[in-house]
Write a protein that holds these residues in place. Structure first.
Motif, PDB file in Angstrom:
ATOM      1  N   LEU A   3       0.827  -1.195   0.000  1.00  0.00           N
ATOM      2  CA  LEU A   3       0.000   0.000   0.000  1.00  0.00           C
ATOM      3  C   LEU A   3       0.866   1.251   0.000  1.00  0.00           C
ATOM      4  O   LEU A   3       1.815   1.362   0.778  1.00  0.00           O
ATOM      5  CB  LEU A   3      -0.918   0.017   1.225  1.00  0.00           C
ATOM      6  CG  LEU A   3      -1.976  -1.084   1.289  1.00  0.00           C
ATOM      7  CD1 LEU A   3      -2.713  -1.032   2.617  1.00  0.00           C
ATOM      8  CD2 LEU A   3      -2.960  -0.957   0.137  1.00  0.00           C
ATOM      9  N   TYR A  22      -8.643   5.246  -3.253  1.00  0.00           N
ATOM     10  CA  TYR A  22      -7.283   5.181  -2.713  1.00  0.00           C
ATOM     11  C   TYR A  22      -7.233   4.062  -1.677  1.00  0.00           C
ATOM     12  O   TYR A  22      -7.880   4.120  -0.635  1.00  0.00           O
ATOM     13  CB  TYR A  22      -6.891   6.518  -2.093  1.00  0.00           C
ATOM     14  CG  TYR A  22      -6.558   7.575  -3.127  1.00  0.00           C
ATOM     15  CD1 TYR A  22      -5.246   7.789  -3.534  1.00  0.00           C
ATOM     16  CD2 TYR A  22      -7.565   8.345  -3.720  1.00  0.00           C
ATOM     17  CE1 TYR A  22      -4.936   8.750  -4.489  1.00  0.00           C
ATOM     18  CE2 TYR A  22      -7.270   9.294  -4.680  1.00  0.00           C
ATOM     19  CZ  TYR A  22      -5.946   9.497  -5.060  1.00  0.00           C
ATOM     20  OH  TYR A  22      -5.651  10.443  -6.009  1.00  0.00           O
ATOM     21  N   MET A  23      -6.450   3.031  -1.962  1.00  0.00           N
ATOM     22  CA  MET A  23      -6.503   1.794  -1.206  1.00  0.00           C
ATOM     23  C   MET A  23      -6.003   1.945   0.236  1.00  0.00           C
ATOM     24  O   MET A  23      -6.516   1.296   1.137  1.00  0.00           O
ATOM     25  CB  MET A  23      -5.722   0.699  -1.932  1.00  0.00           C
ATOM     26  CG  MET A  23      -6.335   0.307  -3.267  1.00  0.00           C
ATOM     27  SD  MET A  23      -8.082  -0.163  -3.126  1.00  0.00           S
ATOM     28  CE  MET A  23      -7.964  -1.575  -2.028  1.00  0.00           C
ATOM     29  N   LYS A  24      -5.003   2.766   0.444  1.00  0.00           N
ATOM     30  CA  LYS A  24      -4.491   2.930   1.805  1.00  0.00           C
ATOM     31  C   LYS A  24      -5.538   3.575   2.709  1.00  0.00           C
ATOM     32  O   LYS A  24      -5.726   3.169   3.858  1.00  0.00           O
ATOM     33  CB  LYS A  24      -3.215   3.780   1.799  1.00  0.00           C
ATOM     34  CG  LYS A  24      -2.502   3.813   3.147  1.00  0.00           C
ATOM     35  CD  LYS A  24      -1.142   4.485   3.041  1.00  0.00           C
ATOM     36  CE  LYS A  24      -0.427   4.447   4.392  1.00  0.00           C
ATOM     37  NZ  LYS A  24       0.917   5.079   4.314  1.00  0.00           N
ATOM     38  N   TYR A  41      -8.200   0.931   3.348  1.00  0.00           N
ATOM     39  CA  TYR A  41      -7.683  -0.104   4.251  1.00  0.00           C
ATOM     40  C   TYR A  41      -7.746   0.369   5.709  1.00  0.00           C
ATOM     41  O   TYR A  41      -8.092  -0.400   6.611  1.00  0.00           O
ATOM     42  CB  TYR A  41      -6.245  -0.453   3.872  1.00  0.00           C
ATOM     43  CG  TYR A  41      -5.573  -1.416   4.833  1.00  0.00           C
ATOM     44  CD1 TYR A  41      -5.875  -2.778   4.815  1.00  0.00           C
ATOM     45  CD2 TYR A  41      -4.654  -0.958   5.769  1.00  0.00           C
ATOM     46  CE1 TYR A  41      -5.273  -3.660   5.698  1.00  0.00           C
ATOM     47  CE2 TYR A  41      -4.045  -1.829   6.663  1.00  0.00           C
ATOM     48  CZ  TYR A  41      -4.356  -3.182   6.621  1.00  0.00           C
ATOM     49  OH  TYR A  41      -3.764  -4.043   7.513  1.00  0.00           O
TER      50      TYR A  41
END
Length: 622
Positions: free
Chosen positions: A554, A602-604, A607
């Protein structure tokens, strides 16, 4: 019925057909009333009388009781209380204004049932929300004792919900709006709409809205990007959509309450409808017929075909949708379609474009219940009465969520088609205003309702429904977005329900002396992420692609589209038959059932919002 031109055209009206693209108030209503006359002519040629839908007048308290049922809170009044824990979790996630909306309906039903001496378990509104951490949230005089609930049951309820807290900041003394960058052209989906409206009444917050801030028809509202991804209708699993529906109904009601506008769902008495055919057939029956021919189809085949027939000619035809087909020819085509469409013997080459457009509008009008439904047709019409354009858009967003799936899907295809017509306005002379004026009578004038229709109403009503139609076309992408605050409430409910389920399972296993098996089971349930993946890395599964699993580091800039592209870059096996637009990254589990991610997620950031989720790449069909 002949239409009275003196009602139709006020003195001094301007008939400049070019019309301002920014203001419906300045343009002529000529197109609207000509469309109404065309509708009357079509009906005059149709000698088959339709059975009017009777809108039932509810008894005292019946409307509120039905509302609570629709909101998923019927167990508050049913003789069998059902899953009270789940209801308490649901109630615990409501905002200040949402709670007030529920309390108002509960109080009305409580008083009604007491008058009727019904022996239901009638909760006191104070007991329903007392576990919350807002001691000032009084609804009625505390000197009056609860009618039913005992001290013991109250304490039990408090024990069950003492750890539940709001995650939306609406119980804080400081308004969340005060700390957020705010633009009048932004549609804020992070703060509940009713909370935004309530804060407008506060002078300190109201300063941000001085001079109206461009909240006019000239304003082009925009939807700011959300780093955790925009959630569209259809992106969530069915179990989460049920929660979304309940929350949308409560939020819409809260918004109307704050704005002092009456919101009432209408209820139609059941009538006998056609169980086969094309025109005048319920959407559900049509789809049942069509799915036998095209499994999985969500839009009536005749509706799809009429749109494609119009587009096959050209969308540059001047006056498209405004100029009617020949009434006698349209009637003949309608009868021929009924006989030959499903047999595949109908000759589409003989159908002129204006006739096809008339048939499309006829299909919408002939539905036995309106496309916007009997329940919400008036609510859609009344959107025009809300004081601010932004609030009108917010209400429309919630109303679209509340539509049945078949109605919503069909409406979406219609609005997308109308936008494509408008995209050719330089050639066809059909601007957004023109199309809105022409289509409004077809969606908002419903002959099946035995009540006053739009053509008998005032000009303000006509312009108002045309403005609603305009908003639905112009902002359709926004209207099919599930507000982030509702998704967050769903996440909160799922988290709290999981905590309770975990406690219940642990207790049962303890009582059965299966502690060892439970520990073993929990170890087996651990995903590879727990044991094999270091912090800051997620494991993405892609069972249908050649690369079935990949550990992804990430970063701040990593998006969902980057992960999909990385998998699709593997050029072996089944992946060669898949296109980028056919596969999506899904967020599964944790505090959400299942959610299809948009490319710009936005994956971070996501998450951090849901660290226990699994990540899977698949197509929407799988």
């Amino acid at each position: 019925m002949n239409h009275d031109d003196s009602r139709r055209i006020p003195d001094g009206a301007s008939f400049d057909r070019s019309g301002s693209q920014d203001s419906l108030d300045a343009m002529s209503l000529d197109d609207f009333w000509k469309e109404v006359e065309n509708i009357h002519e079509t009906r005059g040629n149709n000698h088959e009388e339709r059975q009017a839908i009777v809108v039932k007048e509810p008894d005292e308290g019946e409307l509120e009781e039905e509302w609570l049922k629709e909101a998923g809170l019927s167990n508050l009044f049913a003789e069998s209380t059902g899953d009270s824990q789940e209801s308490m979790v649901f109630l615990s996630t409501l905002t200040r204004t949402q709670k007030a909306a529920v309390e108002k309906r509960v109080e009305t039903v409580t008083q009604t049932l007491r008058k009727k001496n019904k022996h239901h378990q009638i909760p006191d509104v104070r007991d329903i929300f007392r576990p919350q951490s807002d001691p000032k949230g009084k609804v009625c005089d505390r000197s009056e004792p609860s009618a039913v609930r005992t001290t013991e049951s109250k304490n039990e309820m408090q024990d069950e919900t003492k750890d539940l807290k709001f995650s939306l900041g609406t119980n804080e003394q400081k308004s969340p709006l005060e700390d957020m960058p705010f633009s009048e052209t932004d549609i804020n989906l992070e703060i509940p709409f009713a909370e935004q409206a309530a804060n407008l009444k506060d002078n300190s917050v109201g300063k941000m809205y001085k001079d109206g801030g461009g909240d006019t028809l000239h304003t082009n509202f925009r939807l700011p990007k959300d780093k955790t991804g925009t959630t569209k209708i259809g992106d969530l699993a069915p179990q989460d959509m049920k929660k979304v529906y309940s929350l949308a109904l409560i939020e819409l009601t809260a918004l109307y309450d704050v704005l002092g506008t009456e919101f009432k769902q209408q209820k139609a008495a059941k009538i006998k409808t056609k169980d086969c055919g094309l025109f005048g057939v319920p959407l559900s029956v049509l789809l049942e017929q069509d799915q036998k021919k095209v499994p999985g189809t969500k839009i009536p085949l005749i509706f799809q075909k009429l749109i494609s027939q119009i587009e096959e000619a050209t969308l540059e035809t001047e006056g498209l949708l405004r100029i009617p087909g020949v009434a006698t020819r349209v009637k003949s085509l309608c009868q021929e379609l009924e006989a030959k469409f499903y047999e595949g013997t109908f000759n589409w080459e003989n159908v002129k474009q204006h006739d096809a457009a008339s048939l499309l509008k006829l299909f919408i009008r002939e539905l036995p219940q309106p496309l916007l439904t009997v329940e919400y047709l008036k609510a859609f019409q009344d959107v025009q009465n809300l004081p601010r354009k932004k609030q009108q858009l917010q209400a429309l967003n919630l109303l679209v969520i509340l539509l049945p799936e078949a109605n919503r899907d069909t409406l979406k295809v219609l609005l997308e088609f109308l936008q494509r017509v408008i995209d050719h306005r330089e050639k066809n002379k059909m601007t957004l205003n023109n199309v809105a004026m022409v289509m409004a009578p077809n969606l908002f004038t419903f002959q099946g309702l035995g009540s006053k229709t739009i053509e008998q109403s005032e000009f303000a009503m006509a312009a108002g429904t045309a403005n609603v139609m305009r908003f639905m076309i112009q902002y359709q992408k926004l209207l099919w977005t599930i507000p982030k605050f509702i998704v967050n409430q769903v996440r909160k409910q799922n988290t709290e329900n999981q905590k309770k389920e975990k406690k219940d399972k642990a207790m049962k296993k303890l009582l059965k002396k299966m502690a060892y098996d439970r520990e073993k089971h929990e170890k087996q349930d651990k995903t590879p992420n727990d044991a094999d993946v270091p912090q800051g890395v997620i494991r993405v599964q892609a069972p249908h692609l050649s690369k079935v699993s990949m550990a992804i580091q990430l970063t701040e800039d990593l998006k969902a589209s980057d992960i999909v592209a990385r998998f699709l870059s593997e050029k072996s096996g089944n992946v060669q038959t898949l296109k980028k637009e056919e596969v999506f990254l899904y967020e599964i589990g944790g505090n959400i059932g299942e959610r299809c991610l948009d490319d710009d997620t936005y994956m971070k950031d996501l998450y951090q919002l849901n660290p226990n989720a699994e990540w899977v790449i698949k197509s929407k069909q799988s």
